[in-house]
Design an enzyme around this catalytic site. Structure first.
Site, mmCIF file in Angstrom:
data_model
loop_
_atom_site.group_PDB
_atom_site.id
_atom_site.type_symbol
_atom_site.label_atom_id
_atom_site.label_comp_id
_atom_site.label_asym_id
_atom_site.label_seq_id
_atom_site.Cartn_x
_atom_site.Cartn_y
_atom_site.Cartn_z
ATOM 1 N N ALA A 1 0.830 -1.191 0.246
ATOM 2 C CA ALA A 1 -0.173 -0.017 -0.099
ATOM 3 C C ALA A 1 0.754 1.314 0.119
ATOM 4 O O ALA A 1 2.144 1.179 0.385
ATOM 5 C CB ALA A 1 -0.916 0.099 1.230
ATOM 6 N N GLU B 1 -0.764 -9.266 -0.611
ATOM 7 C CA GLU B 1 -2.058 -9.555 -0.058
ATOM 8 C C GLU B 1 -3.016 -9.567 -1.354
ATOM 9 O O GLU B 1 -3.971 -10.468 -1.436
ATOM 10 C CB GLU B 1 -2.482 -8.318 0.909
ATOM 11 C CG GLU B 1 -1.990 -8.781 2.140
ATOM 12 C CD GLU B 1 -2.166 -7.581 3.003
ATOM 13 O OE1 GLU B 1 -2.004 -6.528 2.932
ATOM 14 O OE2 GLU B 1 -2.694 -7.879 4.227
ATOM 15 N N GLU C 1 4.601 -4.959 7.146
ATOM 16 C CA GLU C 1 3.701 -3.938 7.857
ATOM 17 C C GLU C 1 4.108 -3.713 9.291
ATOM 18 O O GLU C 1 4.201 -2.749 9.744
ATOM 19 C CB GLU C 1 2.153 -4.295 7.834
ATOM 20 C CG GLU C 1 1.574 -4.067 6.427
ATOM 21 C CD GLU C 1 1.642 -5.235 5.530
ATOM 22 O OE1 GLU C 1 2.415 -6.248 5.495
ATOM 23 O OE2 GLU C 1 0.595 -5.223 4.736
ATOM 24 N N GLY D 1 0.561 -4.909 0.829
ATOM 25 C CA GLY D 1 -0.671 -5.128 0.133
ATOM 26 C C GLY D 1 -0.353 -5.668 -1.191
ATOM 27 O O GLY D 1 -1.467 -6.245 -1.870
HETATM 28 N N1 CAA Z 1 4.557 3.206 -0.726
HETATM 29 C C1 CAA Z 1 4.847 4.471 -1.345
HETATM 30 N N2 CAA Z 1 6.080 4.605 -2.037
HETATM 31 C C2 CAA Z 1 6.937 3.607 -2.204
HETATM 32 C C3 CAA Z 1 6.571 2.329 -1.443
HETATM 33 C C4 CAA Z 1 5.278 2.365 -0.800
HETATM 34 N N3 CAA Z 1 4.981 1.039 -0.137
HETATM 35 N N4 CAA Z 1 7.482 1.257 -1.751
HETATM 36 C C5 CAA Z 1 8.387 2.015 -2.520
HETATM 37 N N5 CAA Z 1 8.116 3.315 -2.786
HETATM 38 C C6 CAA Z 1 8.702 4.419 -3.440
HETATM 39 C C7 CAA Z 1 9.752 5.024 -2.681
HETATM 40 O O1 CAA Z 1 9.540 6.090 -1.678
HETATM 41 C C8 CAA Z 1 10.935 5.417 -3.784
HETATM 42 O O2 CAA Z 1 10.157 6.621 -4.206
HETATM 43 P P1 CAA Z 1 11.125 8.037 -4.433
HETATM 44 O O3 CAA Z 1 11.984 7.641 -5.378
HETATM 45 O O4 CAA Z 1 10.285 9.130 -4.662
HETATM 46 O O5 CAA Z 1 11.822 7.960 -3.010
HETATM 47 C C9 CAA Z 1 10.449 4.416 -5.203
HETATM 48 O O6 CAA Z 1 9.510 3.764 -4.767
HETATM 49 C C10 CAA Z 1 11.589 3.499 -5.171
HETATM 50 O O7 CAA Z 1 11.453 2.726 -3.930
HETATM 51 P P2 CAA Z 1 13.136 2.606 -3.109
HETATM 52 O O8 CAA Z 1 14.208 3.685 -3.406
HETATM 53 O O9 CAA Z 1 12.885 2.279 -1.433
HETATM 54 O O10 CAA Z 1 13.737 1.279 -3.733
HETATM 55 P P3 CAA Z 1 14.710 0.055 -3.245
HETATM 56 O O11 CAA Z 1 15.057 -0.719 -4.360
HETATM 57 O O12 CAA Z 1 15.679 0.623 -2.357
HETATM 58 O O13 CAA Z 1 13.870 -0.526 -2.131
HETATM 59 C C11 CAA Z 1 11.717 -1.822 -1.302
HETATM 60 C C12 CAA Z 1 12.667 -1.454 -2.380
HETATM 61 C C13 CAA Z 1 12.436 -2.617 -0.469
HETATM 62 C C14 CAA Z 1 10.395 -2.496 -1.674
HETATM 63 C C15 CAA Z 1 11.479 -0.339 -0.575
HETATM 64 O O14 CAA Z 1 10.990 0.583 -1.304
HETATM 65 C C16 CAA Z 1 10.274 -0.756 0.656
HETATM 66 O O15 CAA Z 1 10.683 -1.424 1.543
HETATM 67 N N6 CAA Z 1 9.011 -0.350 0.276
HETATM 68 C C17 CAA Z 1 8.213 -0.457 1.417
HETATM 69 C C18 CAA Z 1 7.528 -1.557 1.609
HETATM 70 C C19 CAA Z 1 6.597 -1.904 2.500
HETATM 71 O O16 CAA Z 1 6.738 -1.536 3.694
HETATM 72 N N7 CAA Z 1 5.308 -2.441 2.293
HETATM 73 C C20 CAA Z 1 4.253 -2.477 3.017
HETATM 74 C C21 CAA Z 1 3.340 -1.087 2.921
HETATM 75 S S1 CAA Z 1 1.960 -1.011 4.059
HETATM 76 C C22 CAA Z 1 0.848 -1.992 3.442
HETATM 77 O O17 CAA Z 1 1.041 -2.640 2.521
HETATM 78 C C23 CAA Z 1 -0.586 -2.191 4.275
HETATM 79 C C24 CAA Z 1 -1.284 -3.126 3.945
HETATM 80 O O18 CAA Z 1 -1.580 -3.966 4.522
HETATM 81 C C25 CAA Z 1 -2.505 -2.809 2.876
#
Ligand code: CAA
Length: 259
Positions: free
Chosen positions: A65, A113, A133, A110
């Site tokens: 998400a 999921e 999460e 998400g």
């Molecule tokens: N939401 C918003 N933006 C996101 C994102 C997310 N879940 N995941 C990645 N992005 C964005 C980053 O902010 C970045 O944007 P900018 O270039 O503007 O900074 C871009 O995508 C590229 O990401 P990274 O630079 O972080 O890429 P990376 O290769 O270094 O890392 C990753 C990749 C490990 C997937 C890392 O991006 C990450 O940890 N993302 C978040 C994963 C996460 O926590 N997901 C769970 C979300 S909560 C949820 O899903 C709730 C639910 O139950 C429904």
């Protein structure tokens, strides 16, 4: 069907839905969820579509998400809203046609999921799965605490949910999270091959078989067996049942019409 955050292509009865927010690794915001809900309804009503593939393309499935969109939400915002993610995921899970998730790269939160709402998951060998999460101070809120244990068992699901660790495609295969792992450059070809196989079967039989499995998981065994028996009987009212058995006896391939 034209959308802003997803691309929909329909070819030979197979619809491919591609998540399309590459700048944020296909992070799922309300617009994506609303468009996924809309496409589930539209493809569900389109009789020419016999199977659906959901993918994020060959680099990433979805990194979860959209955290930036969620960061400022209050408890009241979350509790009082009809969560677009839940609506989209329920509509996808309950589509009357087979849905295959074709997953490359990250399928997190998400995104993971979303794959759980599909009937079958095919992973590229570069896929990584996780429910991170917990590292954000929340829990999986898109069905992860419910659908994942039903798929892989409570113990392994809890380990993934409590740790937030990612697992590889091979580990996902080992624990039963995905059906098969294929080379990354073969992902869509393999998904389409499977979709075509499903599409050639009787559409009503597929729908009722899917319903028996999905509904059965919500019932005790006795109720589930009764439900299966009713669906089994219902299929004897279809032309596909006549055609399927006639074709067997005549030693030819059946030509199912989906009625
Ligand atoms: N939401 C918003 N933006 C996101 C994102 C997310 N879940 N995941 C990645 N992005 C964005 C980053 O902010 C970045 O944007 P900018 O270039 O503007 O900074 C871009 O995508 C590229 O990401 P990274 O630079 O972080 O890429 P990376 O290769 O270094 O890392 C990753 C990749 C490990 C997937 C890392 O991006 C990450 O940890 N993302 C978040 C994963 C996460 O926590 N997901 C769970 C979300 S909560 C949820 O899903 C709730 C639910 O139950 C429904």
């Amino acid at each position: 069907m034209t959308y802003e955050t997803i691309i929909v292509e329909i070819e030979e009865g197979i619809a491919t839905v591609t998540l399309n927010r590459p700048d944020v690794l296909n992070a799922l915001n309300s617009q994506v969820f609303n468009e996924l809900a809309d496409v589930a309804v539209n493809l569900g009503e389109d009789d020419s579509v016999r199977a659906v593939i959901i993918t994020g393309g060959d680099k990433v499935f979805a990194a979860g998400a959209d955290i930036k969109a969620m960061a400022s939400l209050t408890a009241v915002d979350v509790a009082a809203s009809v969560r677009p993610s839940l609506r989209a995921f329920n509509l996808l899970e309950n589509m009357h046609k087979p849905v295959i998730a074709a997953i490359a790269g990250y399928a997190l939160g998400g995104g993971c999921e979303l794959t759980l709402t599909a009937d079958v998951r095919i992973a590229a060998d570069n896929a990584q799965f996780g429910l991170p999460e917990i590292k954000l101070g929340i829990l999986p809120g898109g069905g992860g605490t419910q659908r994942l244990p039903r798929l892989i068992g409570a113990g392994k699901a809890k380990e993934l949910i409590f740790s937030g660790d990612f697992i590889s495609a091979e580990e996902a295969l080992r624990v039963g999270l995905v059906n098969k792992v294929v080379p990354a450059d073969q992902l869509l070809t393999e998904a389409k091959k499977m979709a075509k196989k499903f599409a050639a079967r009787g559409a009503v039989a597929i729908y009722l078989a899917k319903s028996c499995v999905n509904e059965g998981l919500r019932m005790d065994l006795e109720m589930g067996l009764q439900y299966e028996h009713k669906c089994f009987g219902l299929l004897f009212a279809t032309e596909d049942q006549k055609e399927g058995m006639k074709a067997f006896i005549e030693k030819r391939k059946p030509n199912f019409q989906g009625k």
